[in-house]
Design an enzyme around this catalytic site. Structure first.
Site, PDB file in Angstrom:
ATOM      1  N   GLY A  36       0.944  -1.534  -0.088  1.00  0.00           N
ATOM      2  CA  GLY A  36       0.306   0.159  -0.168  1.00  0.00           C
ATOM      3  C   GLY A  36       0.799   1.367   0.400  1.00  0.00           C
ATOM      4  O   GLY A  36       0.567   2.665   0.337  1.00  0.00           O
ATOM      5  N   ASP A  37       1.669   1.339  -0.659  1.00  0.00           N
ATOM      6  CA  ASP A  37       3.379   2.113   0.003  1.00  0.00           C
ATOM      7  C   ASP A  37       3.914   2.312  -1.606  1.00  0.00           C
ATOM      8  O   ASP A  37       3.842   0.921  -2.146  1.00  0.00           O
ATOM      9  CB  ASP A  37       3.930   2.542   1.318  1.00  0.00           C
ATOM     10  CG  ASP A  37       4.089   4.006   1.533  1.00  0.00           C
ATOM     11  OD1 ASP A  37       4.544   4.481   0.318  1.00  0.00           O
ATOM     12  OD2 ASP A  37       3.989   4.048   2.280  1.00  0.00           O
ATOM     13  N   ASP A  38       5.785   2.442  -1.502  1.00  0.00           N
ATOM     14  CA  ASP A  38       6.165   2.626  -2.423  1.00  0.00           C
ATOM     15  C   ASP A  38       6.581   0.811  -2.579  1.00  0.00           C
ATOM     16  O   ASP A  38       7.263   0.476  -0.962  1.00  0.00           O
ATOM     17  CB  ASP A  38       7.688   3.297  -1.983  1.00  0.00           C
ATOM     18  CG  ASP A  38       7.169   5.163  -2.580  1.00  0.00           C
ATOM     19  OD1 ASP A  38       6.317   4.984  -3.116  1.00  0.00           O
ATOM     20  OD2 ASP A  38       7.969   5.377  -1.586  1.00  0.00           O
TER      21      ASP A  38
END
Length: 156
Positions: free
Chosen positions: A13-15
């Site tokens: 859900g992030d990089d």
């Protein structure tokens, strides 16, 4: 630093991979750069972020990063380099090669970050230096937007 990240499939859900080195005056004071990093044969998806994010907390400096053979799908950005006023520091000698993207909103995004700072103790006019970025052999399929290359006002 001397780090190699390779042969990985990542869902996040992030990089998928984030390269950072300190936040504003704290990064400058510690002066611990992130350098000599290889990101190779990595694939994955992140619906809200980037395949590889470099910055935005980068005040200690980021240099000598190779991103090679990256495959990003269904993501907000393929490669993102983030800087902001008040950061200081540098991002230099970044090589981005052999990148394949599918259904990525913005394939390459070099722009300001979230413009957030830890407190009022930093130098609000400190500008980051960005140089020596090489991009080659990049393919993006079913992409809706062009790459975004956005500088910081007043920065060389």
């Amino acid at each position: 630093m001397n780090v190699c990240i390779e042969d990985c499939y990542i869902e996040s859900g992030d990089d998928l991979v984030a390269v950072k080195s300190g936040w504003d005056q704290y990064g400058i004071t510690m002066a611990r750069p992130s350098s000599n990093i290889i990101i190779r044969r990595v694939s994955g998806t992140t619906p809200t972020c980037s395949g590889v994010g470099i910055g935005s907390e980068m005040s200690g400096g980021i240099s000598n990063v190779i991103v090679d053979d990256l495959h990003v799908r269904d993501s907000a950005a393929g490669i993102r380099i983030k800087t902001d006023k008040g950061r200081g520091g540098y991002i230099e000698n970044i090589t981005i090669n052999n990148i394949k993207m599918e259904r990525v909103k913005i394939p390459l995004r070099f722009s300001r970050g979230a413009n957030d700072h830890p407190d009022e103790g930093g130098e609000p006019k400190a500008l980051p230096q960005v140089k020596g970025i090489v991009v080659s052999n990049v393919v993006s399929l079913d992409t809706k937007k062009a790459p975004l290359l956005e500088g910081i006002e007043g920065s060389p």
